[in-house]
Each structure stands twice: as structure tokens, then as C-alpha cells.
Design an enzyme around this catalytic site. Structure first.
Site, PDB file in Angstrom:
ATOM      1  N   TYR A  39      35.319   4.679  69.576  1.00  0.00           N
ATOM      2  CA  TYR A  39      35.449   4.909  68.210  1.00  0.00           C
ATOM      3  C   TYR A  39      34.447   4.123  67.220  1.00  0.00           C
ATOM      4  O   TYR A  39      33.720   4.571  66.525  1.00  0.00           O
ATOM      5  CB  TYR A  39      36.950   5.088  67.462  1.00  0.00           C
TER       6      TYR A  39
HETATM    7  N1  LIG Z   1      42.308   8.732  58.529  1.00  0.00           N
HETATM    8  C1  LIG Z   1      41.836   7.710  58.543  1.00  0.00           C
HETATM    9  O1  LIG Z   1      42.326   6.637  58.433  1.00  0.00           O
HETATM   10  C2  LIG Z   1      40.104   7.563  58.603  1.00  0.00           C
HETATM   11  C3  LIG Z   1      39.648   6.363  58.471  1.00  0.00           C
HETATM   12  C4  LIG Z   1      38.432   6.231  58.668  1.00  0.00           C
HETATM   13  C5  LIG Z   1      37.439   7.452  58.866  1.00  0.00           C
HETATM   14  N2  LIG Z   1      38.280   8.515  58.959  1.00  0.00           N
HETATM   15  C6  LIG Z   1      37.452   9.672  59.494  1.00  0.00           C
HETATM   16  O2  LIG Z   1      37.323  11.047  58.642  1.00  0.00           O
HETATM   17  C7  LIG Z   1      37.135  12.006  59.174  1.00  0.00           C
HETATM   18  C8  LIG Z   1      38.451  12.846  59.186  1.00  0.00           C
HETATM   19  O3  LIG Z   1      39.786  12.432  59.366  1.00  0.00           O
HETATM   20  P1  LIG Z   1      41.078  12.654  59.253  1.00  0.00           P
HETATM   21  O4  LIG Z   1      41.816  11.450  58.769  1.00  0.00           O
HETATM   22  O5  LIG Z   1      40.882  13.764  58.189  1.00  0.00           O
HETATM   23  O6  LIG Z   1      41.582  13.160  60.382  1.00  0.00           O
HETATM   24  P2  LIG Z   1      42.392  14.560  60.784  1.00  0.00           P
HETATM   25  O7  LIG Z   1      42.769  14.243  62.318  1.00  0.00           O
HETATM   26  O8  LIG Z   1      43.398  14.908  59.813  1.00  0.00           O
HETATM   27  O9  LIG Z   1      41.112  15.813  60.628  1.00  0.00           O
HETATM   28  C9  LIG Z   1      40.071  15.914  61.728  1.00  0.00           C
HETATM   29  C10 LIG Z   1      39.793  17.339  61.707  1.00  0.00           C
HETATM   30  O10 LIG Z   1      38.751  17.341  62.646  1.00  0.00           O
HETATM   31  C11 LIG Z   1      38.969  18.428  63.482  1.00  0.00           C
HETATM   32  N3  LIG Z   1      38.430  18.271  64.748  1.00  0.00           N
HETATM   33  C12 LIG Z   1      38.484  17.161  65.763  1.00  0.00           C
HETATM   34  N4  LIG Z   1      37.741  17.513  66.692  1.00  0.00           N
HETATM   35  C13 LIG Z   1      36.851  18.392  66.824  1.00  0.00           C
HETATM   36  C14 LIG Z   1      35.885  19.058  67.345  1.00  0.00           C
HETATM   37  N5  LIG Z   1      35.269  18.696  68.169  1.00  0.00           N
HETATM   38  N6  LIG Z   1      35.174  20.126  66.687  1.00  0.00           N
HETATM   39  C15 LIG Z   1      35.921  20.664  65.543  1.00  0.00           C
HETATM   40  N7  LIG Z   1      36.824  20.008  64.673  1.00  0.00           N
HETATM   41  C16 LIG Z   1      37.482  19.073  65.193  1.00  0.00           C
HETATM   42  C17 LIG Z   1      40.555  18.579  63.820  1.00  0.00           C
HETATM   43  O11 LIG Z   1      40.905  19.802  64.222  1.00  0.00           O
HETATM   44  C18 LIG Z   1      41.032  18.180  62.416  1.00  0.00           C
HETATM   45  O12 LIG Z   1      41.086  19.296  61.624  1.00  0.00           O
HETATM   46  C19 LIG Z   1      37.234  11.599  60.917  1.00  0.00           C
HETATM   47  O13 LIG Z   1      35.592  11.593  61.208  1.00  0.00           O
HETATM   48  C20 LIG Z   1      37.677  10.293  60.801  1.00  0.00           C
HETATM   49  O14 LIG Z   1      37.175   9.460  62.111  1.00  0.00           O
HETATM   50  C21 LIG Z   1      39.592   8.828  58.950  1.00  0.00           C
END
Ligand SMILES: NC(=O)c1ccc[n+]([C@@H]2O[C@H](COP(=O)([O-])OP(=O)(O)OC[C@H]3O[C@@H](n4cnc5c(N)ncnc54)[C@H](O)[C@@H]3O)[C@@H](O)[C@H]2O)c1
Length: 253
Positions: free
Chosen positions: A160
Site C-alpha cells: 500500500y
Molecule cells: N479510508 C481511509 O482511511 C483512507 C485513508 C487514506 C487514503 N484512502 C484512499 O481513499 C480511496 C478511497 O477509499 P475508501 O476509504 O473510500 O475505501 P472504500 O473501500 O470505501 O472504497 C473504495 C472503492 O473502490 C472500489 N474498488 C476497489 N478496487 C477496485 C477496482 N479494482 N476497480 C474498481 N473499483 C474498485 C471498491 O469497490 C469501493 O467502492 C482509496 O484509494 C484509499 O486508498 C483511504
């Protein structure tokens, strides 16, 4: 000139990957409320369907698309350009955590590669797919969801960390290529946000993460969406190649 209307999206087409849940969903809700034709991409068909119903998206406004496949990305972007004629902004939030609590020498290579394929290659392929039409229109906004993990590195999360650091480096260089063409690309690095991604995070890990956040709490997806909306809008007119922060004070750089 920048004005309130610069953060509105009337007449604009905004493609959001990972739109079905979490930060992507909150961004889709906000950007749609601000007037955009939102096109939602996700590989979770059931959740995508729920979002489509909620936002009353037409059939050609949602695509089941796995961003770890360049072929699926190219097909989805071509279909969007054919149906809607342009893409004003791309917001890429699709992402996975992959192996966690695992020291690097114990990470299975196929698991490592899968995280790179979704988080990094997916971001690269989406960017490659949207740039030509944005250059033609001399306008575009590209937003990639990175993470504080890409800036600081978290132990036990090497795939990651690597994917998000790669994304930040990618954004920096591409920004300089496309700046003369009216196309802006930035990343956003949140700390821990309350989304389905963290639903299985242990109480102990969450406590540790919160202890590192001066505001003493996790962030909400709606708070991240506000920054995403700005980054995807006309108002974000003189910032490119940058990594915005949403960390409750954890990162002040
Ligand atoms: N939640 C946190 O704490 C956090 C912190 C820092 C960064 N992020 C980043 O923010 C972004 C959104 O995360 P989130 O927290 O909303 O997570 P989440 O799991 O709620 O949402 C991620 C979405 O991406 C979709 N997805 C995953 N793999 C996929 C693929 N191969 N093709 C198409 N869709 C795909 C999932 O179905 C989901 O709807 C991510 O890139 C994550 O790394 C999240």
C-alpha cells in the site's frame, strides 16, 4: 476569476472511480449536488447500482469497471467520451489496502502486485486514457486519492505504501507535462477516514492511528469530498502536481 461558481459543475462531466462506497461515494454525492453529470465507475456492481438509484444516474452514467484492467478502463473511457463528448474531471478513488500487519519479506509477490495493479497501474491507466481528450479541450482536472501512507510509510503495509508513494511521484511529473495544456493533476493524502475500507480495522490499530491525529478523531468521507470537489473544479486553477492533505493535523507538509 475564481468565484463561488468556480466550485460548481454545471455542464461538466465528472468521472469518479471507486464511486460505489466511502470517499468516492461522498464525492459523487457532493459533485452531483453541485451540478455535474457524474459518471460512476466501480467493480462492485451491487453497490454501484445502489448509488445509481440514489443519484438517479442514467444507464450510461455508471460502468462496472475493474481498474486493475487497462482494457476495461479503455473501454469505459471510450464509451463515456462517445456518450458524453468530453470528460472535464477524473476523480480516482478506487483502491485497496492489500496485505496489512505483514513485514515486507513475508508479503507474497502476487498480493504485492495486486495492490500495485489496482492503486498504481489503475491510476496510471486512467490518467493515460483521459489526457488526450482533455488536451483537445484545453481543460481538465485529475484527482487521485493517495494516502498519508504514501508520504510517511506505515509499518506492515509495504504494498500500500509503495502504491501510494508511486502515485504521488507520478502526479508530480505528469503535472509538468500537461500544465501547458490547461490540464491540472493533483493527489490527496488523507489519514484515517471512516469508510468501509476501515470497517475491519482493529480497535487497537484505530486507537493508535487516532493518537497520531492532533484533532483526536478519524475523518469523515464528507470532509474529504469537500477537498476532492475543489480539486476537481475550475477553482483549482493554479495548483498542480501537489499532494493535498486531509489528516486532521497529522501531516503539516
Ligand atoms: N479510508 C481511509 O482511511 C483512507 C485513508 C487514506 C487514503 N484512502 C484512499 O481513499 C480511496 C478511497 O477509499 P475508501 O476509504 O473510500 O475505501 P472504500 O473501500 O470505501 O472504497 C473504495 C472503492 O473502490 C472500489 N474498488 C476497489 N478496487 C477496485 C477496482 N479494482 N476497480 C474498481 N473499483 C474498485 C471498491 O469497490 C469501493 O467502492 C482509496 O484509494 C484509499 O486508498 C483511504
Amino acid at each position: 476569476m475564481t468565484s463561488t461558481s468556480s466550485v460548481e459543475f454545471n455542464g461538466q462531466v465528472v468521472v469518479i472511480s471507486g464511486a460505489a462506497t466511502g470517499i468516492g461515494k461522498a464525492s459523487a454525492q457532493l459533485i452531483a449536488a453541485r451540478g455535474a453529470t457524474v459518471i460512476a465507475l466501480d467493480f462492485n456492481a451491487a453497490a454501484l447500482n445502489e448509488l445509481s438509484k440514489e443519484l438517479s444516474l442514467a444507464a450510461n452514467q455508471s460502468h462496472v469497471c475493474d481498474i486493475s484492467s487497462q482494457d476495461q478502463i479503455d473501454k469505459a473511457i471510450s464509451a463515456i467520451l462517445k456518450d458524453h463528448g468530453k470528460i472535464d474531471a477524473l476523480v480516482n478513488t478506487a483502491g485497496i489496502v492489500g496485505p496489512s500487519n505483514t513485514v515486507v519479506e513475508d508479503v507474497n509477490w502476487s498480493d504485492f502486485e495486486k495492490v500495485l495493479q489496482v492503486n498504481l497501474y489503475g491510476a496510471i491507466w486512467l490518467t493515460q486514457a483521459v489526457i488526450p481528450s482533455m488536451k483537445d479541450k484545453k481543460y481538465g482536472r485529475i484527482v487521485h486519492l493517495a494516502s498519508i501512507a504514501g508520504k510517511e510509510g506505515n509499518p506492515g503495509l509495504s504494498p500500500y505504501n509503495t502504491s501510494k508513494a508511486g502515485m504521488i511521484g507520478f502526479v508530480k511529473g505528469v503535472a509538468k507535462e500537461i500544465a501547458p495544456h490547461g490540464v491540472v493533476i493533483n493527489a490527496l493524502a488523507p489519514a484515517v477516514i471512516s469508510t468501509p475500507m476501515n470497517s475491519n480495522t482493529s480497535e487497537e490499530t484505530l486507537k493508535y492511528m487516532i493518537s497520531r491525529i492532533p484533532m483526536g478523531r478519524v475523518g469523515q468521507p464528507e470532509e474529504v469530498a469537500e477537498i476532492v470537489a475543489f480539486m476537481a473544479s475550475k477553482a483549482c486553477s493554479f495548483t498542480t502536481g501537489f499532494t493535498f492533505d486531509a489528516s486532521g493535523g497529522r501531516a503539516t507538509y
